[in-house]
Every structure is written in C-alpha cells, then in structure tokens.
Design a protein around this motif. Structure first.
Motif, PDB file in Angstrom:
ATOM      1  N   PHE A  77       5.631  21.034   3.329  1.00  0.00           N
ATOM      2  CA  PHE A  77       6.260  20.922   4.643  1.00  0.00           C
ATOM      3  C   PHE A  77       5.396  20.183   5.661  1.00  0.00           C
ATOM      4  O   PHE A  77       5.616  20.287   6.859  1.00  0.00           O
ATOM      5  CB  PHE A  77       6.637  22.305   5.172  1.00  0.00           C
ATOM      6  N   GLN A  78       4.428  19.446   5.192  1.00  0.00           N
ATOM      7  CA  GLN A  78       3.573  18.640   6.058  1.00  0.00           C
ATOM      8  C   GLN A  78       4.366  17.433   6.556  1.00  0.00           C
ATOM      9  O   GLN A  78       5.158  16.856   5.824  1.00  0.00           O
ATOM     10  CB  GLN A  78       2.366  18.189   5.233  1.00  0.00           C
ATOM     11  N   THR A  79       4.170  17.054   7.814  1.00  0.00           N
ATOM     12  CA  THR A  79       4.944  15.946   8.379  1.00  0.00           C
ATOM     13  C   THR A  79       4.143  14.672   8.558  1.00  0.00           C
ATOM     14  O   THR A  79       4.688  13.671   9.015  1.00  0.00           O
ATOM     15  CB  THR A  79       5.544  16.347   9.747  1.00  0.00           C
ATOM     16  N   SER A  80       2.877  14.680   8.222  1.00  0.00           N
ATOM     17  CA  SER A  80       2.071  13.466   8.372  1.00  0.00           C
ATOM     18  C   SER A  80       1.248  13.252   7.114  1.00  0.00           C
ATOM     19  O   SER A  80       1.167  14.122   6.255  1.00  0.00           O
ATOM     20  CB  SER A  80       1.143  13.593   9.586  1.00  0.00           C
ATOM     21  N   GLY A  81       0.651  12.075   7.020  1.00  0.00           N
ATOM     22  CA  GLY A  81      -0.172  11.754   5.864  1.00  0.00           C
ATOM     23  C   GLY A  81       0.594  10.952   4.832  1.00  0.00           C
ATOM     24  O   GLY A  81       1.675  10.425   5.091  1.00  0.00           O
ATOM     25  N   ARG A  82       0.029  10.873   3.660  1.00  0.00           N
ATOM     26  CA  ARG A  82       0.576  10.061   2.582  1.00  0.00           C
ATOM     27  C   ARG A  82       1.116  10.955   1.476  1.00  0.00           C
ATOM     28  O   ARG A  82       0.726  12.104   1.350  1.00  0.00           O
ATOM     29  CB  ARG A  82      -0.521   9.150   2.045  1.00  0.00           C
TER      30      ARG A  82
ATOM     31  N   MET B 270       2.168   3.530   0.737  1.00  0.00           N
ATOM     32  CA  MET B 270       2.188   2.115   0.321  1.00  0.00           C
ATOM     33  C   MET B 270       1.658   1.213   1.432  1.00  0.00           C
ATOM     34  O   MET B 270       1.782  -0.005   1.350  1.00  0.00           O
ATOM     35  CB  MET B 270       3.616   1.701  -0.049  1.00  0.00           C
ATOM     36  N   ASN B 271       1.090   1.809   2.491  1.00  0.00           N
ATOM     37  CA  ASN B 271       0.536   1.096   3.644  1.00  0.00           C
ATOM     38  C   ASN B 271       1.621   0.320   4.393  1.00  0.00           C
ATOM     39  O   ASN B 271       1.406  -0.784   4.871  1.00  0.00           O
ATOM     40  CB  ASN B 271      -0.612   0.171   3.224  1.00  0.00           C
ATOM     41  N   MET B 272       2.808   0.914   4.471  1.00  0.00           N
ATOM     42  CA  MET B 272       3.933   0.323   5.190  1.00  0.00           C
ATOM     43  C   MET B 272       4.331   1.253   6.325  1.00  0.00           C
ATOM     44  O   MET B 272       4.120   2.462   6.270  1.00  0.00           O
ATOM     45  CB  MET B 272       5.122   0.127   4.247  1.00  0.00           C
ATOM     46  N   SER B 273       4.941   0.686   7.333  1.00  0.00           N
ATOM     47  CA  SER B 273       5.373   1.464   8.492  1.00  0.00           C
ATOM     48  C   SER B 273       6.487   2.430   8.106  1.00  0.00           C
ATOM     49  O   SER B 273       7.403   2.088   7.349  1.00  0.00           O
ATOM     50  CB  SER B 273       5.875   0.522   9.587  1.00  0.00           C
ATOM     51  N   GLY B 274       6.426   3.625   8.655  1.00  0.00           N
ATOM     52  CA  GLY B 274       7.463   4.611   8.427  1.00  0.00           C
ATOM     53  C   GLY B 274       8.804   4.217   9.003  1.00  0.00           C
ATOM     54  O   GLY B 274       9.847   4.744   8.603  1.00  0.00           O
TER      55      GLY B 274
ATOM     56  N   PHE C 258       9.003   3.799  -7.376  1.00  0.00           N
ATOM     57  CA  PHE C 258       8.247   3.083  -8.398  1.00  0.00           C
ATOM     58  C   PHE C 258       7.033   2.292  -7.908  1.00  0.00           C
ATOM     59  O   PHE C 258       6.160   1.987  -8.714  1.00  0.00           O
ATOM     60  CB  PHE C 258       9.179   2.144  -9.173  1.00  0.00           C
ATOM     61  N   VAL C 259       6.950   1.915  -6.647  1.00  0.00           N
ATOM     62  CA  VAL C 259       5.817   1.115  -6.169  1.00  0.00           C
ATOM     63  C   VAL C 259       4.623   2.048  -5.947  1.00  0.00           C
ATOM     64  O   VAL C 259       4.733   3.045  -5.225  1.00  0.00           O
ATOM     65  CB  VAL C 259       6.172   0.360  -4.867  1.00  0.00           C
ATOM     66  N   PRO C 260       3.487   1.743  -6.558  1.00  0.00           N
ATOM     67  CA  PRO C 260       2.323   2.615  -6.377  1.00  0.00           C
ATOM     68  C   PRO C 260       1.760   2.511  -4.960  1.00  0.00           C
ATOM     69  O   PRO C 260       1.919   1.504  -4.285  1.00  0.00           O
ATOM     70  CB  PRO C 260       1.318   2.098  -7.409  1.00  0.00           C
ATOM     71  N   GLY C 261       1.107   3.573  -4.540  1.00  0.00           N
ATOM     72  CA  GLY C 261       0.477   3.588  -3.229  1.00  0.00           C
ATOM     73  C   GLY C 261      -0.881   2.915  -3.240  1.00  0.00           C
ATOM     74  O   GLY C 261      -1.370   2.473  -4.281  1.00  0.00           O
ATOM     75  N   SER C 262      -1.483   2.846  -2.076  1.00  0.00           N
ATOM     76  CA  SER C 262      -2.826   2.266  -1.956  1.00  0.00           C
ATOM     77  C   SER C 262      -3.818   3.117  -2.728  1.00  0.00           C
ATOM     78  O   SER C 262      -3.770   4.338  -2.689  1.00  0.00           O
ATOM     79  CB  SER C 262      -3.249   2.213  -0.488  1.00  0.00           C
ATOM     80  N   LYS C 263      -4.720   2.458  -3.407  1.00  0.00           N
ATOM     81  CA  LYS C 263      -5.719   3.165  -4.217  1.00  0.00           C
ATOM     82  C   LYS C 263      -6.822   3.796  -3.370  1.00  0.00           C
ATOM     83  O   LYS C 263      -7.505   4.701  -3.817  1.00  0.00           O
ATOM     84  CB  LYS C 263      -6.354   2.211  -5.224  1.00  0.00           C
ATOM     85  N   VAL C 264      -6.991   3.290  -2.155  1.00  0.00           N
ATOM     86  CA  VAL C 264      -8.044   3.779  -1.267  1.00  0.00           C
ATOM     87  C   VAL C 264      -7.406   4.197   0.059  1.00  0.00           C
ATOM     88  O   VAL C 264      -6.209   4.043   0.264  1.00  0.00           O
ATOM     89  CB  VAL C 264      -9.120   2.696  -1.030  1.00  0.00           C
ATOM     90  N   ALA C 265      -8.229   4.693   0.960  1.00  0.00           N
ATOM     91  CA  ALA C 265      -7.736   5.077   2.284  1.00  0.00           C
ATOM     92  C   ALA C 265      -7.135   3.852   2.974  1.00  0.00           C
ATOM     93  O   ALA C 265      -7.615   2.728   2.808  1.00  0.00           O
ATOM     94  CB  ALA C 265      -8.866   5.645   3.118  1.00  0.00           C
ATOM     95  N   ASN C 266      -6.042   4.061   3.684  1.00  0.00           N
ATOM     96  CA  ASN C 266      -5.440   2.980   4.453  1.00  0.00           C
ATOM     97  C   ASN C 266      -5.291   3.436   5.900  1.00  0.00           C
ATOM     98  O   ASN C 266      -5.809   4.492   6.275  1.00  0.00           O
ATOM     99  CB  ASN C 266      -4.108   2.526   3.826  1.00  0.00           C
TER     100      ASN C 266
END
Length: 188
Positions: free
Chosen positions: A25-30, A102-106, A127-135
């Motif tokens: 139920f978290q609303t922020s983050g990745r 995916m380092n894209m705007s919400g 299907f698109v993987p997310g960023s491998k490191v902090a973004n």
C-alpha cells in the motif's frame, strides 16, 4: 603517468547499491515487474471475489423466476462502488510506481485512458525492465523474495487457467448452439 605509490581510485561503495523493500500500500517509490503483476492481479481477484459474494447473496435471496430486487441493486452499489474505486486508485498508483521504475514520469499513466496507447503502456508496464541502479525516483527495489515469486507463479497459472477454462466454456456453448435440435420448435 602510472605511479606505483599512488592510492588506488576504486570506489569502495560501488558494490553496495542502495535498495528498498516495496510495500503493497505504499504510494511512492519504484515497483518491479513481478511485484507489479502480483499486486495488480491480487487487487483484481479481490474485486472479483467481492463481486461474486455480493451477487451470490443477491441472487441467492431472490425468489425463483424473479430478477434482482431494488434492495439487491442498492446493496451491490454500496459494496462494489468503494471496492472498485479502491482498485482503480491502487492500480493507478502501482502504474505510476512501475513507470518510475523505468525512469519515466508517472504522468504517462494518463495514457491508460487513451485507446491503443493504453495497450502499449500496459505491455510496457508488464515487460520493460526497470533501471538497474538508482534513478531520479529513488533506489532500485530489493530483489523479489520467495513469496513474490510463488505468488507470481500461482497467479500466472490461475490467469492462464482462466483463459483456458473460458475458452472451453465458450467452445461448449457454441457446440450446443450448433446442434440440430436447437432451433426446432415442438408442436408447431
């Protein structure tokens, strides 16, 4: 120049990439792909379960041969409206968190309300993987635990099994409609 007495320039913190543990139920983050699928499918199943319970109670209390009563319809709206609103809001939040992974705007989640674009966004979310490191939206999510992987496998089996079952049901219904006696009227 190569100085044999120069201090090494290796970063000591390079191997300790910061991660965080996503919550339901978290609303922020990745949010990673597996957790996104598990969370959205769990919400969908909760919605279907609530709908099935309300319909079971409503149709179970109706007298044979009559349709649903006005009280049943009001009860269904009182139960299903909050459940549906909650499901929609949480699905949007999960979509935003997945886009952030995916380092894209919400804000791109608004494309879910545009025909054809919603299909493209849904495929990207799954299907698109997310960023491998902090973004810019935060550190990467922690690796999936055994519970997430088990839930993913179970939900995928249920999802595929539902489609197979639905196909079998539609196939059997279409066979019944093509039978020769289907359109005969007795006594005429």
């Amino acid at each position: 120049m190569n100085q044999p007495y120069q201090a090494p320039e290796a970063s000591l913190g390079a191997g300790s990439e910061e991660t965080y543990q996503p919550r339901l139920f978290q609303t922020s983050g990745r949010l990673g792909r597996a957790r996104y699928f598990v969370y959205v499918m769990a919400l969908t199943m909760i919605t279907y379960l609530a709908m099935g319970l309300v319909m079971g109670v409503g149709f179970g209390s109706a007298s044979p041969g009559s349709g649903p009563s006005g009280i049943f319809i009001i009860l269904m709206l009182l139960v299903m409206a909050p459940v549906s609103i909650f499901t929609m809001v949480m699905s949007i939040i999960y979509g935003i968190r997945r886009l952030n992974d995916m380092n894209m705007s919400g804000w791109m989640i608004l494309l879910m309300f545009v025909p054809i674009a919603n299909f493209v966004i849904a495929i990207m979310l799954l299907f698109v993987p997310g960023s491998k490191v902090a973004n810019k939206y935060g550190p990467k999510p922690a690796p999936n635990g055994n519970g997430v992987i088990a839930a993913l496998v179970v939900l995928l089996v249920l999802f595929v099994g539902g489609f197979v079952g639905m196909g079998a049901m539609i196939g059997s219904m279409s066979q019944g409609m093509n039978s020769p006696g289907m359109y005969q009227m007795d006594g005429y």
